[in-house]
Scaffold this motif. Structure first.
Motif: not given
Length: 672
Positions: A107-108, A113-115, A318-321
């Motif tokens: 998952s990491g 999928t993370v985004e 979490l996501s890139k931002p």
């Protein structure tokens, strides 16, 4: 969740070259003869360079402020081993624990999928915070966040009961800040103000990402920093944590529940699963302040603070931002990093943070053969016996101190590979759809297992280091030697090498650590586990005399790669003493082996010791280490003890007139 590292120290070195003009007669002058190359190091001139010649040629520093070392390469190998294990668990898990780890890892690594998951994993936490209406709603939200591994307002966790070392109690301590040092919030100098301005920008970025509307952003960011400032003002300086005894204040938990009613302390402990009646709270002023703030600050201010704390703690997962905001402030500004770590490394760090004991269990099963485990334990026991024998026949320690030292060594435990403990690996299934969600599941599990230790007399069943992290250490509270699974590989314990090499590496490191049981620090805890000095004033004086002489020896050593800088013998004194002890004790243990009767075996022993400390430092790294490291540089960790060893001089036929051998009357000894 993520641990805040100290501010990075930037060292900028300006290199200047000067050119001189030729005079009118320059062309007529004879060219200067080229300098002769320095003679190659010999065993008796510079044993470190002699023993590590091939390694030093093959390894160079890869970055302008970096280092490379033999032990660092072992740490890198341990990381790769963990990565390989997780890859296998992802594709073909063996058992339930590997299935959990494999899903967590997958998952990491799946960045798409993370985004797509964005911040969905923290939506339930934010929803609970948004539901706060009154002051009485705030403490349950604080307790719930602690339960999932996000400590807010303060820290709470298990640690050794200083009145009874075999027991854990819960410690309430300061925390709840977004910056690593409370003084950032209270100092008024220009640099601190500039940092706080950058921090305010970071708070706004995180609040925006957690759903704060633009019209409310400025006010909420100010609310967050105002609340954190109030917490910082009631916090102690970081220097106060140097002495654990200053932060030990046992008190009945029932009293806290009555004293801090608005914080609902009794309910907090119940939510954490803690029923023990004794906890420690060394800074009641902070908790009195928090109790007051719950009642007097508007719930909206607490909601802004809690939203930020959730986003701040979870940003790396979490996501890139979120990740970009966290790295720009913490990575680039606070830690001085030029670029983020590779994705796999960040994911591995997350797994070790939240599910480290799970990974350690599988790591030891895969990478620690029983033969290696047995060999390590056998050598460690021999070194312990050598220390007991040398203490008995030593001349500087009093009879009373010898008796207590013997008791400690008789009771000293040797633990190899993994800690002697059982954990409950019942965990909510993870799946591969949400890395952030998996992080919360794993963090909740680890928090649950940590809380179980409180009130239990099982402190000897826990380590403060994970099996997959290379470590070899003496635990003064439990009077034991800890050797992790990851430490039992080359160059520390190479099962393909001969006995001489194994004693010179692993045996010497064991001797180094075991000496701490009876040295200037070990004398502070007696054989019964009581905080009490068991040396006489004469023992103190004898130790200090040897320490001073060894410090003077190291003061004369030039720090490698730093022109005009010497090793700080006082700064490195305790570790230099332990290095001297380590070589002495390992050689005493080795002397029982048939290889010790041969010149080849003796030479292999010392060459192995020197090989442990092979390193190359950049100029910037060397400058930082010279100012801060309590260990001498590798060259002198290798050479420093050997000049005091008659057996080394005999093995390599070094006379007292050479660099590598002191005259017999000047040689220092601890346990030989």
């Amino acid at each position: 969740m993520p641990q805040v590292r100290p501010l990075a120290l930037a060292l900028i070195v300006a290199l200047a070259a000067t050119l001189s003009a030729h005079d009118a007669d320059a062309a007529k002058k004879k060219k200067a003869a080229p300098k002769k190359a320095a003679p190659a190091a010999t065993a008796c001139s510079d044993f470190y360079s002699f023993a590590n010649a091939d390694w030093l040629k093959a390894n160079t520093v890869v970055s302008a402020n970096g280092s490379v070392s033999a032990l660092g390469q072992m740490r890198d190998r341990a990381l790769q081993q963990q990565r390989d294990l997780l890859d296998s668990a992802m594709s073909a898990p063996q058992g339930n624990v590997q299935k959990l780890l494999g899903d967590f890892w997958a998952s990491g690594l799946d960045e798409a999928t993370v985004e797509a998951d964005g911040s969905k994993s923290i939506a339930p936490l934010l929803g609970r915070i948004d539901a706060i209406k009154k002051a009485k709603d705030i403490p349950p939200s604080i307790a719930a966040l602690h339960q999932v591994g996000i400590p807010v307002a303060f820290n709470f966790g298990p640690d050794i009961d200083l009145a009874k070392f075999d027991r854990h109690i819960g410690y309430f301590s300061q925390g709840g800040l977004g910056l690593p040092d409370p003084q950032f919030y209270t100092r008024g100098d220009a640099d601190t103000k500039a940092l706080m301005a950058r921090y305010a920008d970071y708070v706004k970025r995180i609040l925006t990402l957690t759903g704060t509307q633009p019209a409310q952003l400025e006010a909420d960011a100010k609310s967050v920093i105002d609340l954190e400032t109030r917490i910082a003002q009631a916090s102690k300086p970081l220097t106060s944590f140097r002495d654990p005894r200053a932060n030990y204040a046992p008190t009945p938990a029932s009293a806290l529940a009555k004293q801090y009613k608005r914080l609902q302390m009794g309910d907090f402990l119940k939510v954490q699963g803690v029923a023990n009646d004794t906890v420690s709270m060394a800074n009641p002023q902070l908790f009195a302040q928090l109790d007051n703030l719950v009642a007097t600050l508007p719930p909206a201010q607490w909601k802004a603070y809690l939203r930020f704390q959730v986003g701040n703690a979870m940003a790396p997962y979490l996501s890139k931002p979120f990740r970009d905001a966290e790295f720009d402030f913490r990575g680039r500004l606070l830690r001085g990093e030029a670029a983020p770590e590779p994705r796999w490394k960040d994911v591995l760090d997350a797994i070790n943070t939240a599910a480290g004991p799970m990974l350690g269990r599988e790591y030891a099963g895969r990478y620690l053969p029983s033969a290696t485990d047995s060999r390590a334990e056998a050598i460690a026991k021999q070194v312990r016996e050598a220390l007991a024998a040398d203490v008995e026949r030593g001349t500087w320690m009093s009879a009373e101190a010898k008796a207590e030292a013997k008791k400690k060594l008789d009771q000293l435990k040797i633990e190899v590979g993994t800690p002697n403990r059982d954990l409950d690996y019942t965990v909510q299934p993870m799946g591969r759809g949400s890395f952030g969600g998996n992080m919360l599941i794993a963090s909740t599990w680890r928090h649950r297992e940590e809380m179980k230790r409180i009130g239990q007399t099982n402190a000897d069943r826990r380590w403060d280091v994970l099996p997959q992290q290379p470590a070899l250490a003496y635990d003064i509270a439990q009077n034991r030697l800890i050797v992790t699974a990851a430490m039992l590989q080359a160059p520390v314990l190479d099962m393909s090498k001969d006995a001489a090499t194994q004693y010179g590496t692993f045996g010497a490191l064991v001797g180094h650590e075991l000496s701490h049981a009876v040295d200037i620090k070990g004398r502070l805890v007696d054989a019964s586990g009581t905080l009490k000095s068991w040396w006489t004033p004469a023992d103190d004086a004898a130790w200090q005399d040897r320490s001073n002489k060894l410090a003077a020896q190291y003061d004369n050593y030039a720090y490698p790669d730093l022109g005009g800088v010497k090793v700080n013998g006082r700064q490195t004194a305790e570790e230099n003493m332990a290095d001297l002890a380590g070589v002495e004790l390992a050689y005493a243990a080795f002397s029982t082996d048939p290889a010790a009767t041969t010149e080849t075996g003796k030479q292999a022993f010392y060459k192995a010791w020197a090989g442990l400390w092979a390193q190359q430092n950049s100029l910037e790294a060397a400058k930082l280490l010279s100012a801060t490291d309590v260990h001498a540089p590798g060259k002198w960790r290798a050479n420093g003890p050997l000049v005091n060893q008659p057996a080394f001089g005999e093995a390599y036929k070094c006379k007292a007139t050479t660099n590598m051998q002191k005259a017999p009357a000047e040689q220092l000894a601890l346990w030989r």
